[in-house]
Structure formats: structure tokens, C-alpha cells
Design a protein around this motif. Structure first.
Motif, PDB file in Angstrom:
ATOM      1  N   PHE A   5      16.958  49.736  14.133  1.00  0.00           N
ATOM      2  CA  PHE A   5      16.341  49.210  12.924  1.00  0.00           C
ATOM      3  C   PHE A   5      15.882  50.402  12.109  1.00  0.00           C
ATOM      4  O   PHE A   5      15.135  51.250  12.602  1.00  0.00           O
ATOM      5  CB  PHE A   5      15.176  48.277  13.270  1.00  0.00           C
ATOM      6  N   PRO A  16      18.159  45.846  10.315  1.00  0.00           N
ATOM      7  CA  PRO A  16      19.055  46.091  11.441  1.00  0.00           C
ATOM      8  C   PRO A  16      20.287  46.889  11.030  1.00  0.00           C
ATOM      9  O   PRO A  16      20.852  46.674   9.965  1.00  0.00           O
ATOM     10  CB  PRO A  16      19.447  44.681  11.891  1.00  0.00           C
ATOM     11  N   ILE A  33      17.430  42.208  20.148  1.00  0.00           N
ATOM     12  CA  ILE A  33      17.605  42.386  18.701  1.00  0.00           C
ATOM     13  C   ILE A  33      16.840  41.298  17.951  1.00  0.00           C
ATOM     14  O   ILE A  33      16.101  41.579  17.004  1.00  0.00           O
ATOM     15  CB  ILE A  33      19.102  42.371  18.315  1.00  0.00           C
ATOM     16  N   TRP A  37      13.740  41.759  15.463  1.00  0.00           N
ATOM     17  CA  TRP A  37      13.906  41.278  14.086  1.00  0.00           C
ATOM     18  C   TRP A  37      12.827  40.264  13.734  1.00  0.00           C
ATOM     19  O   TRP A  37      12.274  40.283  12.636  1.00  0.00           O
ATOM     20  CB  TRP A  37      15.294  40.695  13.848  1.00  0.00           C
TER      21      TRP A  37
END
Length: 104
Positions: A5, A16, A33, A37
């Protein structure tokens, strides 16, 4: 690195940078991920509020500005900030859109 990121200076959030197609990540990597996020995504509404505050200040300045050239500069700055808000809203929907596609 398979993913990371990276801070987007314009938007003020990390975005990302995926080195692979989504389907190529393991389920554990996808979960990592998505977790990271989601933490970033949760900060987007506050970032939008900060940008809106700047827009309000610049709008007040513009309404009091007598110098036409400076008014045009302020208008351009407001336009760019509005674009930032639009992009932040798009990024805010990324997780939601991805979940919708996964469930279809």
C-alpha cells in the motif's frame, strides 16, 4: 513484493499496489489485503471532511477576493479539491463493489 500500500499524496491515503491479478493471491493473502484496505478505507470519510473544510475556506476567500486572477486560481484549487473528493468516494466504494461482484 507481491503487494503493498503506497501513500497517494494527492488523496492523502495509502492505495493498493497489487503485483498480481486478484485471483492469483492465496485466500490468506486476499484476507490480509482486504483487512489492511478496510483499515485504510475507514479513514476516507474523515479525509473527505478535511478536504471539504479546505473547499469551504477557499470558497469564502473567493467570495471576498477582488483580484480576478486570484479568484480564478482559487476556483481552480476548489475544482481540484472537488476532484480529490470524487476520487476518494470512488476508492471508498472499491471494497463494497468487490464484495458485490464476489457474491454475484
Amino acid at each position: 513484493m507481491r503487494y503493498q500500500f503506497i501513500l497517494d499524496e494527492r488523496l492523502g491515503i495509502r492505495l493498493p499496489a497489487l503485483g498480481l491479478e486478484w485471483e492469483e493471491y492465496s485466500s490468506a493473502e486476499r484476507a490480509d489485503i482486504l483487512l489492511e484496505w478496510e483499515e485504510i478505507r475507514a479513514t476516507i470519510p474523515d479525509q473527505i471532511i478535511r478536504v471539504e473544510t479546505v473547499i469551504i475556506d477557499k470558497t469564502k476567500q473567493m467570495s471576498e477576493e477582488e483580484n480576478f486572477a486570484r479568484s480564478c486560481e482559487l476556483n481552480s484549487e476548489i475544482h481540484e479539491l472537488a476532484s480529490v473528493i470524487n476520487d476518494l468516494n470512488i476508492w471508498f466504494r472499491v471494497q463494497q463493489d468487490h464484495e458485490t461482484k464476489m457474491h454475484q
